[in-house]
Design a protein around this motif. Structure first.
Motif, PDB file in Angstrom:
ATOM      1  N   LEU A 121      16.769 -29.066  50.132  1.00  0.00           N
ATOM      2  CA  LEU A 121      15.587 -29.931  50.153  1.00  0.00           C
ATOM      3  C   LEU A 121      15.997 -31.319  50.625  1.00  0.00           C
ATOM      4  CD1 LEU A 121      15.728 -28.302  47.155  1.00  0.00           C
ATOM      5  CD2 LEU A 121      13.337 -29.040  47.128  1.00  0.00           C
ATOM      6  N   VAL A 129       9.072 -34.744  48.827  1.00  0.00           N
ATOM      7  CA  VAL A 129       9.764 -33.724  49.613  1.00  0.00           C
ATOM      8  C   VAL A 129       9.423 -33.894  51.093  1.00  0.00           C
ATOM      9  CG1 VAL A 129      10.079 -31.264  50.009  1.00  0.00           C
ATOM     10  CG2 VAL A 129       9.740 -32.109  47.684  1.00  0.00           C
ATOM     11  N   VAL A 132      12.275 -28.648  53.582  1.00  0.00           N
ATOM     12  CA  VAL A 132      12.925 -27.625  52.774  1.00  0.00           C
ATOM     13  C   VAL A 132      13.280 -26.447  53.671  1.00  0.00           C
ATOM     14  CG1 VAL A 132      11.664 -28.253  50.670  1.00  0.00           C
ATOM     15  CG2 VAL A 132      10.767 -26.456  52.161  1.00  0.00           C
ATOM     16  N   THR A 136      14.277 -22.197  49.610  1.00  0.00           N
ATOM     17  CA  THR A 136      13.554 -23.008  48.625  1.00  0.00           C
ATOM     18  C   THR A 136      12.148 -22.462  48.394  1.00  0.00           C
ATOM     19  OG1 THR A 136      14.792 -24.986  49.277  1.00  0.00           O
ATOM     20  CG2 THR A 136      12.728 -25.329  48.084  1.00  0.00           C
TER      21      THR A 136
END
Length: 227
Positions: A121, A129, A132, A136
């Protein structure tokens, strides 16, 4: 006014193609291919006009640097325009090679990241975020749209939050951190992870890349052996 403009343009013969190549270098380096090509064609056209005026122009302007006039020097005209065209062509080829090399490197990087078994990430400096990998999404149960809109606090148990935020702050400060922490999936399952964080730059801004290895099963087996 026209005399001043002609004097300015005619002065380029004494500076050579350096100023024009500087424009081409700048365009090739920062502009999209089509726009860079248009700028390059314009620069070559302008330079050609400058040299034609210097060689075949109706009047001769004395060089501000004391260099001899090139008026009537047809070989100079041919050589200058040819040299400019060749150098610009080579620079465009070099730019195309650099772009291909960068794209190939990005493709290889994405292939490695997306095929990795560990969760990877990237968090921006605000803690949201930014990127990713597939592992994930698979392990967390979230889609990408859900994950990027999710407050990062929802990914960790409240008991681990202080350790997570401390590691995040230290990483933004330039330190690499290794911690054991838990991750909460969309289904509410808690995964134990061995996590390493490292500082990176994205778009000129600091960010944090996180590599988390799922060790839930290993910890479960260790607990069973202790029991």
């Amino acid at each position: 006014m026209l005399g001043a403009a002609y004097y300015f343009v005619n002065g380029a013969q004494f500076l050579g193609i350096g100023a024009f190549l500087l424009v081409v270098v700048s365009a090739v380096a920062v502009l999209p291919k089509r726009i860079a090509l248009a700028v390059t064609v314009l620069v070559v056209a302008v330079y050609t006009t400058v040299v034609v005026l210097a060689v075949r122009g109706p009047q001769t302007i004395a060089s501000p640097f004391g260099m001899p006039s090139v008026a009537g020097n047809e070989p100079f005209l041919a050589a200058s325009v040819t040299a400019a065209a060749v150098v610009v062509y080579l620079m465009m080829r070099m730019q195309a090679h650099v772009v291909r090399t960068v794209r190939d490197a990005e493709t290889r990087h994405q292939a490695v990241v997306q095929s990795a078994a560990d969760m990877i990430l990237v968090f921006d400096e605000r803690g949201w975020v930014a990127e990713v990998n597939q592992a994930t999404l698979t392990r967390s149960g979230y889609t990408w749209d859900e994950l990027k809109a999710l407050p990062n606090s929802a990914l960790f148990p409240a008991e681990d939050w202080d350790a997570v935020t401390e590691a995040f702050k230290r990483t933004l400060g330039g330190e690499t951190q290794s911690i054991d922490c838990r991750v909460v999936t969309k289904a509410g399952e808690v995964l134990w992870t061995e996590t390493t964080t490292a500082p990176v730059m994205i778009g000129g801004r600091p960010a944090v890349v996180v590599v988390a290895r799922d060790v839930t099963e290993r910890r479960r087996q260790q607990e069973q052996l202790r029991d």
